[in-house]
Design a protein around this motif. Structure first.
Motif, mmCIF file in Angstrom:
data_model
loop_
_atom_site.group_PDB
_atom_site.id
_atom_site.type_symbol
_atom_site.label_atom_id
_atom_site.label_comp_id
_atom_site.label_asym_id
_atom_site.label_seq_id
_atom_site.Cartn_x
_atom_site.Cartn_y
_atom_site.Cartn_z
ATOM 1 N N VAL A 1 0.833 -1.202 0.000
ATOM 2 C CA VAL A 1 0.000 0.000 0.000
ATOM 3 C C VAL A 1 0.865 1.247 0.000
ATOM 4 C CG1 VAL A 1 -1.749 1.280 1.290
ATOM 5 C CG2 VAL A 1 -1.881 -1.206 1.156
ATOM 6 N N THR A 2 1.893 1.234 0.834
ATOM 7 C CA THR A 2 2.774 2.405 0.917
ATOM 8 C C THR A 2 3.462 2.673 -0.412
ATOM 9 O OG1 THR A 2 3.155 1.980 3.269
ATOM 10 C CG2 THR A 2 4.749 3.377 2.128
ATOM 11 N N ASP A 3 4.013 1.623 -1.014
ATOM 12 C CA ASP A 3 4.734 1.798 -2.281
ATOM 13 C C ASP A 3 3.809 2.296 -3.381
ATOM 14 O OD1 ASP A 3 7.007 0.972 -1.039
ATOM 15 O OD2 ASP A 3 6.931 -1.093 -1.792
ATOM 16 N N ARG A 4 2.593 1.769 -3.444
ATOM 17 C CA ARG A 4 1.679 2.170 -4.524
ATOM 18 C C ARG A 4 1.200 3.609 -4.353
ATOM 19 N NH1 ARG A 4 -1.891 -3.040 -6.480
ATOM 20 N NH2 ARG A 4 -0.122 -4.457 -6.732
ATOM 21 N N LEU A 5 0.859 3.977 -3.144
ATOM 22 C CA LEU A 5 0.415 5.358 -2.928
ATOM 23 C C LEU A 5 1.570 6.338 -3.087
ATOM 24 C CD1 LEU A 5 -2.034 4.962 0.087
ATOM 25 C CD2 LEU A 5 -2.597 5.374 -2.307
ATOM 26 N N GLU A 6 2.734 5.961 -2.598
ATOM 27 C CA GLU A 6 3.879 6.859 -2.726
ATOM 28 C C GLU A 6 4.280 6.988 -4.189
ATOM 29 O OE1 GLU A 6 8.122 7.685 -0.442
ATOM 30 O OE2 GLU A 6 7.200 5.686 -0.355
#
Length: 421
Positions: A384-389
């Motif tokens: 989730v973090t990688d995709r949103l970032e």
């Protein structure tokens, strides 16, 4: 046209895509402000201008660090320290998934919302404009055509052909043929469209008689009695029979009210009624139809139709310009023109599109919402973090850059005020 090779400095260029280059640029600016602050502090006594530089660099560092902390706290713990209210997105990914699903449900996947939004869309008009004046070769159409051709080729040809053949056969078996034929025959009789068929039958009978006159004379000779042959009447008898049949065909061709033509028309009318209303006749027609469908020759014919259709689809997908230039393209352009000029047809198609969209949302909207929520819940926090970032990281680095610059300008303004007053 080939693109110029990227250089080592391209990652620092704000015009380049990606968040990594922007992150390095923002960090470099922060480090530069720190170096500038140290240098200005040491040189401040030499000239008053260095005081302004020091104030700018000091405030820029504060603004840069503050915005770095704020941006980093969204995705992870700054410096790995478990500071409260940091790593906001990983800690709240389930709530983010539920909120996103609720947003989709309330704003997009509710039948009333879809109906209201579809009411203002002219689907038929847009389709008509596209068909009447299709855009020239573009990446979208070329990509879609190439994708369609690849999918069609990737599918199991034998299995797909069997599915098509089975669907056609099931459709033909489900359709009761007898009433359709009866209604068509009744309509043809009512419009006198059967008259050319009767004329053709009479003409064919006359030509058949002329071509087989010798056969008729041989039959008369073989079946004539001994007395007839002894009296030499067989030739006269044959002449009379041939002449009578020829006269009959001529009279039937000339006189549309001929008794035999009338009998034939009555027979056709009775057949049309029986095909629609007589259970025995309908059962016989259905039995013949099923036997015909089960015939191997019919199966091979359906297979041939599918192969021809598949080959045509592949040709059209590989060369959409050529497909649009032929009769098929002309038919599509005429359809597009009709969709633009016929308000009743356009209204009917738009209404159908609205019903389909609303029906799809009513049937599958809840499932889509659940799928979104469960998919996000199934992701690990790092995903989730990688995709949103990756989606918004570039803009977030701009926040750091702007914070550094704005902070420096605010510090410079404060220092200017202190010096002036």
């Amino acid at each position: 046209m080939s693109l110029p090779p990227r250089t080592r400095l391209d990652r620092f260029n704000p015009a380049q895509g990606g968040a990594r280059g922007m992150r390095m640029l923002a960090t470099a600016m922060l480090a530069g402000m720190a170096a500038l602050f140290i240098a200005a502090t040491r040189l401040e006594q030499s000239h008053m201008a260095w005081g302004f530089v020091r104030a700018f660099a000091e405030a820029a560092m504060v603004g840069g660090v503050a915005d770095w902390f704020a941006v980093t706290a969204l995705f992870r713990h700054p410096l790995g320290l478990p500071i409260p209210h940091t790593a906001i997105i990983p800690r709240n990914k389930d709530r983010i998934g539920d909120t996103l699903a609720s947003f989709l449900r309330d704003n997009f996947l509710t039948p009333s919302v879809v109906a209201r939004r579809m009411r203002g869309l002219d689907v038929a008009g847009a389709a008509g404009r596209f068909l009447a004046s299709p855009p020239g070769g573009g990446r979208l159409r070329e990509g879609a055509s190439r994708l369609f051709a690849d999918i069609l080729q990737a599918l199991d040809q034998e299995r797909l052909g069997g599915m098509v053949k089975g669907a056609v056969g099931a459709r033909m078996r489900a359709m009761e043929l007898s009433p359709i034929v009866g209604q068509s025959l009744e309509a043809a009789i009512g419009d006198d469209r059967h008259v050319p068929i009767l004329d053709a039958i009479v003409t064919w009978a006359g030509r058949t008689l002329d071509a087989n006159e010798d056969v008729i004379r041989d039959m008369v000779h073989q079946r004539a009695g001994f007395i007839v042959r002894l009296a030499g009447l067989e030739e006269k008898l044959a002449d009379k029979i041939v002449e009578g049949l020829r006269r009959l065909t001529i009279d039937m061709a000339i006189d549309e009210k001929h008794p035999l033509r009338t009998k034939a028309e009555e027979g056709l009318a009775r057949l049309a009624a029986a095909l629609q209303d007589d259970p025995d006749t309908r059962a016989k027609v259905e039995a013949w139809k099923n036997e015909l469908i089960a015939n191997k020759a019919v199966g091979d014919w359906v297979d041939g139709l599918w192969e021809s259709a598949r080959a045509g689809l592949l040709r059209g997908a590989r060369d959409p310009d050529a497909a649009m230039a032929g009769r098929f393209g002309e038919a599509l352009r005429q359809l597009g023109q009709t969709l633009q000029e016929d308000p009743q047809l356009r209204a009917a198609i738009n209404q159908f599109a609205r019903r389909v969209a609303v029906g799809a949302v009513a049937s599958y909207g809840r499932g889509i919402v659940t799928l979104v929520s469960e998919t996000v819940r199934a992701w690990d926090a790092r995903t989730v973090t990688d995709r949103l970032e990756g989606a918004v990281g570039r803009d977030l680095q701009y926040i750091r850059i702007n914070g550094t610059i704005v902070g420096g300008l605010v510090g410079l303004a404060i220092h200017t005020g202190e010096v002036a007053f």
